[in-house]
Design a protein around this motif. Sequence first.
Motif, mmCIF file in Angstrom:
data_model
loop_
_atom_site.group_PDB
_atom_site.id
_atom_site.type_symbol
_atom_site.label_atom_id
_atom_site.label_comp_id
_atom_site.label_asym_id
_atom_site.label_seq_id
_atom_site.Cartn_x
_atom_site.Cartn_y
_atom_site.Cartn_z
ATOM 1 N N UNK A 321 0.825 -1.256 0.075
ATOM 2 C CA UNK A 321 -0.079 -0.002 0.013
ATOM 3 C C UNK A 321 0.779 1.458 -0.018
ATOM 4 N N UNK A 322 2.102 1.120 0.735
ATOM 5 C CA UNK A 322 2.906 2.435 0.883
ATOM 6 C C UNK A 322 3.694 2.693 -0.266
ATOM 7 N N UNK A 323 4.253 1.683 -0.674
ATOM 8 C CA UNK A 323 5.012 2.055 -1.901
ATOM 9 C C UNK A 323 6.569 1.896 -1.735
ATOM 10 N N UNK A 324 7.148 2.671 -2.565
ATOM 11 C CA UNK A 324 8.902 2.527 -2.757
ATOM 12 C C UNK A 324 9.556 2.580 -1.415
ATOM 13 N N UNK A 325 9.300 3.977 -0.703
ATOM 14 C CA UNK A 325 9.948 4.039 0.474
ATOM 15 C C UNK A 325 9.911 2.822 1.438
ATOM 16 N N UNK A 326 8.482 2.520 1.588
ATOM 17 C CA UNK A 326 8.384 1.225 2.630
ATOM 18 C C UNK A 326 9.228 0.112 2.177
ATOM 19 N N UNK A 327 9.268 -0.274 1.035
ATOM 20 C CA UNK A 327 10.002 -1.343 0.334
ATOM 21 C C UNK A 327 11.407 -1.247 0.890
ATOM 22 N N UNK A 328 11.851 0.057 0.594
ATOM 23 C CA UNK A 328 13.162 0.317 1.015
ATOM 24 C C UNK A 328 13.572 0.186 2.398
ATOM 25 N N UNK A 329 12.612 0.737 3.192
ATOM 26 C CA UNK A 329 12.860 0.421 4.628
ATOM 27 C C UNK A 329 12.925 -1.115 5.130
ATOM 28 N N UNK A 330 12.128 -1.943 4.577
ATOM 29 C CA UNK A 330 12.210 -3.312 4.827
ATOM 30 C C UNK A 330 13.425 -3.966 4.337
ATOM 31 N N UNK A 331 13.683 -3.652 3.170
ATOM 32 C CA UNK A 331 15.005 -3.872 2.611
ATOM 33 C C UNK A 331 16.367 -3.523 3.441
ATOM 34 N N UNK A 332 16.381 -2.535 4.084
ATOM 35 C CA UNK A 332 17.373 -1.893 5.041
ATOM 36 C C UNK A 332 17.344 -2.781 6.298
ATOM 37 N N UNK A 333 16.129 -3.158 6.796
ATOM 38 C CA UNK A 333 16.059 -4.332 7.892
ATOM 39 C C UNK A 333 16.258 -5.569 7.526
ATOM 40 N N UNK A 334 16.307 -5.898 6.556
ATOM 41 C CA UNK A 334 16.686 -7.218 6.173
ATOM 42 C C UNK A 334 18.190 -7.221 6.106
ATOM 43 N N UNK A 335 18.800 -6.117 5.441
ATOM 44 C CA UNK A 335 20.375 -6.017 5.014
ATOM 45 C C UNK A 335 20.795 -5.983 6.874
ATOM 46 N N UNK A 336 20.357 -5.015 7.381
ATOM 47 C CA UNK A 336 21.117 -5.084 8.759
ATOM 48 C C UNK A 336 20.934 -6.083 9.708
ATOM 49 N N UNK A 337 20.065 -7.125 9.549
ATOM 50 C CA UNK A 337 19.992 -8.272 10.404
ATOM 51 C C UNK A 337 20.492 -9.368 9.515
ATOM 52 N N UNK A 338 21.115 -9.254 8.353
ATOM 53 C CA UNK A 338 21.465 -10.320 7.531
ATOM 54 C C UNK A 338 20.606 -11.476 6.959
ATOM 55 N N UNK A 339 19.416 -10.823 7.029
ATOM 56 C CA UNK A 339 18.524 -11.695 6.055
ATOM 57 C C UNK A 339 18.339 -11.368 4.625
ATOM 58 N N UNK A 340 17.770 -12.158 3.959
ATOM 59 C CA UNK A 340 17.679 -12.011 2.409
ATOM 60 C C UNK A 340 16.409 -11.365 1.790
ATOM 61 N N UNK A 341 16.564 -10.126 1.462
ATOM 62 C CA UNK A 341 15.417 -9.134 1.186
ATOM 63 C C UNK A 341 14.715 -10.053 0.112
ATOM 64 N N UNK A 342 15.258 -10.859 -0.718
ATOM 65 C CA UNK A 342 14.513 -11.581 -1.938
ATOM 66 C C UNK A 342 13.676 -12.674 -1.165
#
Length: 411
Positions: A321-342
Amino acid sequence: MKIRRTAALVAATVVIGAVSAQAAVADGASPSPSPKVVLPSGLYGTSDPTYDGVWRQSLALVAQDTVGVKPAEKAVTWLAGQQCENGGFAAFRARPGTACDAKTTLDSNSTAAAVQALVAVGGRKAQVSKGVDWLRKNQNDDGGWGYNPGGASDANSTSVVLGALAAAGEKPADVTSGAGKSGLDALASLALPCSDDRNGGALAYQPDKKGKLAANADATAAGVLGALGTGFAPGKGEAPDAYTCEDGKAPEDLAHNGAVHLQNQLSTHLYLKSQLAGAEDQPDYGNTADAVTAVAAAEGVKYTKDPYAWLEKNAKSWAAQSGPAAYAQLIFAAHATGNDPRDFGGTDLVSALGKTGPAPASAQSDDGREKTDKDDKSDGGGFGTWWIVGVMFIAAVGAGFLISGRKKQQP
């Protein structure tokens, strides 16, 4: 960090979201862009970009760089074209080919976010330098930055600028005002003491009129990254010796104590609560993502596993619903925690982000080879986009760290 979630327009220099993205999810709303704004072909997202165009574009580009995706050239060109001759950026300029004038409202958040993005994509050294010069010229005497030039310093604006300075190769502690104060000094002045039993280590957005500090989760998450000098996309930090608030005003103390406060909040519900009127026990997905990113960057992943799993289970609809910035925030969270954003609970965040804008020029595949947009045709093709709630930027957040009610109070 966080375009951060949404709230309400409150003042000329405090621009907040007109309608809550969370409310759109709950109400099943399907908002569309304003008919008065023609969406540029290089822009990510389909909502009205008036208040967040540069912010969401910048987060999208940084997120793509973080996962090895080369964005479309026209996406980079659009962002670069938003810069004014003096180096500053406004939230959005519908006619970037025209010169900026006294009526062009420049702000520190858009400028600092754009600097981070232009550093990430590379090849824009002159524009990065101009952006940094503008930020330097608009530093307050206390060392911090407000949303608009001359506005009182706040934790969110100061933090995103510190991230931009570090990304551009500056030493944030050495960027000082005429009074000899740095942005780190400004953050330290906004930190609640460890003696505060409930909110020790948290940061306030700004002092109130009486000079009192009130804990703000969005400001705290942003402040952790600002103190670390990591920008929007930090890596995984090292676990500390003790997970307790410790007296001190050094940058590492600010980051540690802010993270301790956030992890204490996350341990209660696994998410942070929305402070929007009538939200009751509604989660704030953006603030939660930012908090997970901040805690992982400062303290390692020990206390982020369960909150991250909660995000995987619950935040996908919010991001859609929220768009690109929200996806980016989740990608940053995945990256910082060592998880796969894909593989975010079965969702490919990288692909989903790419579909909100022009098709990326290339990406790195799992086998290490460079893959082009043609390799992704089996994924459905096209640039599938999401109709989202129009958001406005806080001038006085998320985004960001997310426009998310930077003025709101978070327990």
